[in-house]
Write an enzyme that holds these catalytic residues in place. Structure first.
Site, short mmCIF file in Angstrom:
data_model
loop_
_atom_site.label_atom_id
_atom_site.label_comp_id
_atom_site.label_asym_id
_atom_site.label_seq_id
_atom_site.Cartn_x
_atom_site.Cartn_y
_atom_site.Cartn_z
N TYR A 11 -3.82 -0.23 -3.25
CA TYR A 11 -3.27 0.65 -4.28
C TYR A 11 -4.29 0.93 -5.39
O TYR A 11 -4.14 1.88 -6.17
CB TYR A 11 -2.00 0.04 -4.89
CG TYR A 11 -0.81 -0.04 -3.95
CD1 TYR A 11 -0.83 0.58 -2.70
CD2 TYR A 11 0.34 -0.73 -4.29
CE1 TYR A 11 0.24 0.51 -1.84
CE2 TYR A 11 1.42 -0.81 -3.43
CZ TYR A 11 1.36 -0.20 -2.20
OH TYR A 11 2.43 -0.27 -1.34
N LYS A 62 -3.03 -9.33 7.98
CA LYS A 62 -3.27 -8.61 9.23
C LYS A 62 -4.71 -8.94 9.63
O LYS A 62 -5.56 -8.07 9.82
CB LYS A 62 -3.04 -7.11 9.00
CG LYS A 62 -3.01 -6.26 10.25
CD LYS A 62 -1.79 -6.48 11.11
CE LYS A 62 -1.87 -5.60 12.35
NZ LYS A 62 -0.89 -5.99 13.39
N ASP A 94 3.21 -7.65 10.91
CA ASP A 94 4.20 -7.02 11.81
C ASP A 94 5.19 -8.05 12.31
O ASP A 94 6.41 -7.81 12.35
CB ASP A 94 3.51 -6.27 12.96
CG ASP A 94 2.34 -7.03 13.56
OD1 ASP A 94 1.93 -8.07 13.01
OD2 ASP A 94 1.83 -6.59 14.62
N ASP A 118 4.85 -5.24 -1.18
CA ASP A 118 5.69 -4.12 -1.60
C ASP A 118 6.77 -3.88 -0.55
O ASP A 118 7.97 -3.77 -0.86
CB ASP A 118 4.77 -2.88 -1.74
CG ASP A 118 5.46 -1.71 -2.40
OD1 ASP A 118 6.64 -1.83 -2.75
OD2 ASP A 118 4.81 -0.66 -2.55
N ASP A 122 11.09 -5.47 -0.33
CA ASP A 122 12.24 -4.57 -0.19
C ASP A 122 13.05 -4.95 1.04
O ASP A 122 14.28 -4.94 1.03
CB ASP A 122 11.79 -3.11 -0.09
CG ASP A 122 11.79 -2.43 -1.46
OD1 ASP A 122 11.55 -3.12 -2.46
OD2 ASP A 122 12.04 -1.20 -1.52
#
Ligand SMILES: NC(=O)c1ccc[n+]([C@@H]2O[C@H](COP(=O)([O-])OP(=O)(O)OC[C@H]3O[C@@H](n4cnc5c(N)ncnc54)[C@H](O)[C@@H]3O)[C@@H](O)[C@H]2O)c1
Length: 229
Positions: A11, A62, A94, A118, A122
């Site tokens: 980001y 990852k 994943d 992020d 959620d």
């Protein structure tokens, strides 16, 4: 508990922008980048949090594809030697997304980078039934912290007296626990929330047959009454 790195990664990484590839096509690009200092800092926060909870930390990355994740895994593993009482595991993002739905109770504390955190936070919110249930804390090395529900302003239900107030109320508990170090008061807030739910009261977002439907304000005043006890 999801401990998310909040000030680095893709980001904020540079270079970023728009360009043109060698076929003359327009492109957009971002950079996932982490320094050792950034990883060590968030890892130590996460180990400290895990130590106060169930003593298990799962680092999500990852590392099979991304160099930034390879460094992440290497540093989190190195920092683990400072916290021998915390059990560290690693998981690819994943798989973590799938495991959170399949068997969320296997996790105690998760630590991950900005973008994975992020998304996973959620996802985790829905395990509790609603985004209106989860508080959050954004903390730096030396305060002040920012304590808020993970949800936004919910404009689609504004003014209808039906938003779930628990994430906001539990944010106050996080403020007391992680911001002010007053754990006993935090526990009283958490107990008041648990008791309200145990008594069957639910706002619309988590209401189901057999529970008692109530408005935002009614729910809030029930929790506060229990806290005052
Ligand atoms: N941490 C933050 O500051 C934060 C986080 C997300 C969104 N926002 C901002 O909030 C505004 C609205 O964003 P959005 O609609 O994408 O996200 P949102 O989180 O406000 O709402 C997403 C969905 O969840 C529902 N919801 C949210 N809070 C709820 C609650 N307490 N009880 C029941 N249902 C709830 C909403 O009704 C909506 O359907 C935007 O301006 C966005 O930038 C801020």
């Amino acid at each position: 508990m999801v401990v998310r790195e909040l000030t680095g990664g893709i980001y904020f990484g540079k270079p970023r922008g728009f360009g043109t590839n060698d076929k003359g096509e327009e492109t957009g690009f971002n950079t996932e980048i982490y320094s050792v200092a950034e990883i060590d800092r968030i890892a130590r926060v996460a180990f400290e949090v895990a130590r106060k909870r169930g003593g298990k930390l799962c680092s999500v990355d990852k590392a099979n594809v991304l160099e930034a994740s390879m460094l992440w895994r290497k540093r989190v593993t190195a920092i683990a030697s400072e916290f021998p009482d915390v059990e560290l595991s690693h998981m690819y993002v994943d798989n973590a997304a799938m495991q959170l739905v399949r068997n969320p109770k296997q996790f105690d504390t998760i630590v991950t980078n900005n973008i994975f955190g992020d998304i996973l936070s959620d996802e985790a919110s829905m395990i509790t039934g609603s985004i209106g249930m989860l508080p959050s804390a954004s903390v730096g090395e030396s305060g002040p912290g920012l304590f808020e529900p993970i949800h936004g302003s919910a404009p689609d239900i504004a003014g209808q007296d039906k938003a779930n107030p628990l994430a906001t109320i539990l944010s106050a508990a996080m403020l007391l626990k992680y911001g002010l170090g007053v754990e006993s008061a935090a526990k009283r807030i958490e107990a008041a929330v648990t008791e309200t739910l145990d008594n069957g009261f639910r706002t619309g977002d988590i209401h189901s047959p057999g529970t008692l439907h109530c408005s935002l304000l009614a729910h809030q005043s029930r929790v506060l009454r229990l806290f005052d006890k």
